[in-house]
Design an enzyme around this catalytic site. Structure first.
Site, short mmCIF file in Angstrom:
data_model
loop_
_atom_site.label_atom_id
_atom_site.label_comp_id
_atom_site.label_asym_id
_atom_site.label_seq_id
_atom_site.Cartn_x
_atom_site.Cartn_y
_atom_site.Cartn_z
CE LYS A 208 -2.19 -1.09 3.84
NZ LYS A 208 -1.49 -2.36 4.15
NE ARG B 140 -5.17 -1.20 9.42
CZ ARG B 140 -4.04 -0.80 8.84
NH1 ARG B 140 -3.96 0.37 8.27
NH2 ARG B 140 -3.01 -1.60 8.86
NE ARG C 45 8.16 -2.46 6.81
CZ ARG C 45 6.88 -2.18 6.59
NH1 ARG C 45 6.55 -1.38 5.60
NH2 ARG C 45 5.94 -2.70 7.34
NE ARG D 285 1.57 -4.97 10.93
CZ ARG D 285 2.76 -4.86 10.33
NH1 ARG D 285 3.84 -5.40 10.88
NH2 ARG D 285 2.86 -4.21 9.19
NE ARG E 102 5.58 -0.67 10.25
CZ ARG E 102 4.64 -0.52 9.35
NH1 ARG E 102 4.90 0.11 8.23
NH2 ARG E 102 3.43 -0.99 9.55
P1 AP5 Z 1 4.71 -1.54 1.92
O1 AP5 Z 1 4.57 -0.78 0.66
O2 AP5 Z 1 5.18 -0.82 3.12
O3 AP5 Z 1 3.34 -2.30 2.25
P2 AP5 Z 1 2.14 -1.84 3.15
O4 AP5 Z 1 0.92 -2.52 2.62
O5 AP5 Z 1 2.12 -0.35 3.26
O6 AP5 Z 1 2.59 -2.52 4.51
P3 AP5 Z 1 2.50 -1.98 5.99
O7 AP5 Z 1 3.30 -2.87 6.81
O8 AP5 Z 1 2.79 -0.50 6.06
O9 AP5 Z 1 0.95 -2.19 6.22
P4 AP5 Z 1 0.11 -2.11 7.52
O10 AP5 Z 1 -1.26 -2.04 7.00
O11 AP5 Z 1 0.40 -3.18 8.46
O12 AP5 Z 1 0.68 -0.79 8.21
P5 AP5 Z 1 0.05 0.63 8.53
O13 AP5 Z 1 1.19 1.56 8.62
O14 AP5 Z 1 -1.09 0.98 7.67
O15 AP5 Z 1 5.65 -2.80 1.63
C1 AP5 Z 1 6.08 -3.62 2.68
C2 AP5 Z 1 7.55 -4.04 2.41
O16 AP5 Z 1 7.59 -4.79 1.21
C3 AP5 Z 1 8.48 -2.85 2.19
O17 AP5 Z 1 9.74 -3.16 2.72
C4 AP5 Z 1 8.54 -2.72 0.66
O18 AP5 Z 1 9.74 -2.16 0.23
C5 AP5 Z 1 8.41 -4.17 0.23
N1 AP5 Z 1 7.70 -4.31 -1.06
C6 AP5 Z 1 6.65 -3.57 -1.52
N2 AP5 Z 1 6.25 -4.00 -2.72
C7 AP5 Z 1 7.06 -5.06 -3.04
C8 AP5 Z 1 7.13 -5.93 -4.17
N3 AP5 Z 1 6.29 -5.81 -5.21
N4 AP5 Z 1 8.06 -6.91 -4.16
C9 AP5 Z 1 8.91 -7.05 -3.09
N5 AP5 Z 1 8.91 -6.23 -1.99
C10 AP5 Z 1 7.98 -5.25 -1.97
O19 AP5 Z 1 -0.53 0.39 10.00
C11 AP5 Z 1 0.31 0.11 11.09
C12 AP5 Z 1 -0.50 0.11 12.38
O20 AP5 Z 1 -1.03 1.42 12.61
C13 AP5 Z 1 -1.71 -0.82 12.39
O21 AP5 Z 1 -1.40 -2.12 12.78
C14 AP5 Z 1 -2.61 -0.11 13.40
O22 AP5 Z 1 -2.19 -0.38 14.73
C15 AP5 Z 1 -2.35 1.36 13.12
N6 AP5 Z 1 -3.27 1.91 12.10
C16 AP5 Z 1 -2.93 2.45 10.90
N7 AP5 Z 1 -4.03 2.85 10.23
C17 AP5 Z 1 -5.08 2.55 11.01
C18 AP5 Z 1 -6.48 2.71 10.86
N8 AP5 Z 1 -7.04 3.24 9.76
N9 AP5 Z 1 -7.28 2.27 11.87
C19 AP5 Z 1 -6.77 1.75 13.00
N10 AP5 Z 1 -5.44 1.56 13.20
C20 AP5 Z 1 -4.61 1.96 12.21
MG MG Z 2 2.41 1.02 4.82
#
Ligand code: AP5
Ligand code: MG
Length: 196
Positions: A13, A88, A128, A145, A134
């Site tokens: 994402k 979400r 990562r 998660r 992280r």
């Molecule tokens: P990346 O692009 O970072 O993927 P992502 O889907 O953004 O993964 P996240 O870990 O950020 O998702 P998440 O939903 O758990 O985290 P969020 O910050 O929203 O890619 C991941 C890795 O893969 C990177 O190293 C990248 O380089 C690599 N990669 C990407 N594409 C690739 C490819 N094609 N091939 C190989 N490698 C690749 O949420 C974190 C926490 O915040 C949640 O758990 C929750 O506690 C809180 N939170 C955030 N938003 C909310 C909400 N709306 N409501 C409630 N709690 C929330």
């Molecule tokens: Mg992300």
């Protein structure tokens, strides 16, 4: 262009969201980034959110809706945005609709689901975690998660499908390959909409 990105932790994402935002010249709004910044900077928001984030659980709806409410009020988000990590759950999706309606803005155009095999997502996140440290990229928290994603976020597929706004993409492959397929899918959805 008003786009919501849906996908498991590690589905891409953030990676694809940045490229998409640059492509359509709109901001990318990531609740996860805002929350992590708030934790790092020791802000009240960070103190309230940290326990849930470290446990791999969702932060309170009121807190994340507040983040989005504030960002949508910024002038740069007036003509469009890419949302990464919000909504979400169904309550957040409804809140988003209300916020846009309140500001007399059109509803979102599309929800793009980056569909990635769980095994790939876990591998990416573990890599990562080792690289960047992280806090929630450790095996136990990644597992939590993913469970939260399946339980809370999966219902959004039906939610957006019912409005004919869901695009599902294969999120495995190269970053540029996925991006190309995504833009193509978005453009063909738009063309179909225009034809009616
Ligand atoms: P990346 O692009 O970072 O993927 P992502 O889907 O953004 O993964 P996240 O870990 O950020 O998702 P998440 O939903 O758990 O985290 P969020 O910050 O929203 O890619 C991941 C890795 O893969 C990177 O190293 C990248 O380089 C690599 N990669 C990407 N594409 C690739 C490819 N094609 N091939 C190989 N490698 C690749 O949420 C974190 C926490 O915040 C949640 O758990 C929750 O506690 C809180 N939170 C955030 N938003 C909310 C909400 N709306 N409501 C409630 N709690 C929330
Ligand atoms: Mg992300």
């Amino acid at each position: 262009m008003r786009i919501v990105l849906l996908g498991a932790p590690g589905s891409g994402k953030g990676t694809q969201g940045e490229m998409l935002a640059a492509h359509y010249d709109v901001p990318r709004l990531s609740t996860g980034d805002v929350l992590r910044d708030a934790v790092r900077e020791g802000k009240t928001l960070g103190r309230r959110a940290r326990a849930a984030m470290d446990a791999g659980q969702l932060v309170d709806d009121a807190l994340v809706v507040g983040i989005i409410e504030a960002r949508l009020a910024d002038p740069d988000a007036a003509d469009g945005f890419v949302l990464d990590g919000f909504p979400r759950n169904v309550a957040q999706a409804r809140a988003l609709e209300r916020l846009l309606a309140y500001r007399k803005r059109p509803p979102i155009d599309l929800a793009v689901h980056l569909d990635v095999p769980i095994r790939d997502a876990v591998q990416r996140l573990i890599a990562r975690g080792l690289e960047t440290g992280r806090a929630d990229d450790n095996e136990a928290t990644i597992r939590k998660r993913l469970i939260v994603y399946m339980k809370e976020t999966h219902p959004l597929f039906d939610y957006y499908q019912a409005e004919d706004k869901l695009i599902t993409l294969n999120g495995a492959g190269t970053v540029t390959g996925i991006f190309g397929a995504m833009v193509q899918a978005i453009e063909s959805h738009r063309a179909n909409e225009a034809v009616g």
